[in-house]
Enzyme design. Structure first.
Site, mmCIF file in Angstrom:
data_model
loop_
_atom_site.group_PDB
_atom_site.id
_atom_site.type_symbol
_atom_site.label_atom_id
_atom_site.label_comp_id
_atom_site.label_asym_id
_atom_site.label_seq_id
_atom_site.Cartn_x
_atom_site.Cartn_y
_atom_site.Cartn_z
ATOM 1 N N LYS A 124 -5.042 -2.437 15.005
ATOM 2 C CA LYS A 124 -5.682 -1.624 13.979
ATOM 3 C C LYS A 124 -6.160 -2.484 12.814
ATOM 4 C CE LYS A 124 -3.823 0.261 10.505
ATOM 5 N NZ LYS A 124 -2.965 0.979 9.546
ATOM 6 N N ASP A 142 -5.899 4.840 13.002
ATOM 7 C CA ASP A 142 -4.694 5.034 12.206
ATOM 8 C C ASP A 142 -4.216 6.464 12.427
ATOM 9 O OD1 ASP A 142 -6.430 6.650 10.798
ATOM 10 O OD2 ASP A 142 -6.073 5.689 8.862
#
Length: 226
Positions: A124, A142
């Site tokens: 991420k 996320d």
């Protein structure tokens, strides 16, 4: 629980998100790739607002990887105290700065492989840096992207990596970065984990969750990370 539809009005969803959030962008404050990298590491278990308060002072004192290196882990921890997991982040940031100086000439690498090799940097964070600092199309997942994309039936997974794979198959590559920001903004402003504002949401006509919300068990505990 009601099954998600096999066919989703992806184009209408993306166009509606674009109309709702034409100015969506990364809400972490940064001036260069290094600041974005550090801010994104700090953002785990913390809000962007909390991170921005800390980094305003942090980057004024320590503007480069080299500037961080004289700090001990305890000193670094004091600089970021108040953010979640601040002791782990202290260790990871100092280790990352050491690698940047020793192996990358003090610069943030532009390859995913090199980014993910840095302490405290997962997929991420690498996606956030690649897309926002270097303009490489990427779609970071996320908790907001995970929740909203599943509620819209753009994805059908409680795992970030699988959700990313499903999204990048449906969303045009040129729209990955903007879609990432728009899903986050929608998750923060409208499609919140608890008490989402479905009524009046422009996406309601295309939203699997919103249209079936009263006929199924709540999703609050079914999506990892909420």
């Amino acid at each position: 629980m009601i099954k998600k539809p096999k066919r989703v009005q992806t184009r209408k969803i993306l166009d509606t998100l674009a109309r709702m959030y034409p100015d969506a962008h990364c809400e972490l404050h940064f001036r260069n790739p290094f600041e974005l990298l550090i801010a994104t590491i700090l953002s785990a278990q913390s809000t962007d607002r909390q991170v921005n308060i800390v980094t305003e002072k942090l980057f004024a004192k320590y503007p480069s990887p080299e500037a961080f290196l004289p700090l001990t882990e305890e000193e670094m921890a004091e600089e970021i105290r108040g953010l979640g997991l601040f002791r782990n982040k202290s260790r990871n940031i100092l280790s990352t700065c050491r690698i940047l100086v020793d192996s990358h000439g003090g610069k943030v690498p532009e390859r995913r492989k090199d980014l993910e090799a840095l302490p405290g940097v997962g997929r991420k964070t690498a996606n956030v840096v690649l897309s926002n600092a270097f303009g490489v199309p990427a779609l970071a997942v996320d908790t907001h992207v995970l929740r909203v994309s599943n509620r819209l039936a753009l994805a059908n997974s409680n795992q970030p990596l699988e959700t990313e794979k499903q999204l990048t198959r449906k969303v045009p590559r040129s729209e990955w970065t903007d879609t990432h920001h728009r899903l986050i903004w929608h998750g923060r402003r409208v499609c919140t984990a608890r008490n989402p504002k479905c009524e009046g949401c422009d996406l309601l006509p295309f939203c699997w969750f919103g249209k079936n919300r009263n006929d199924m068990e709540p999703l609050t505990n079914s999506i990892k990370g909420e």
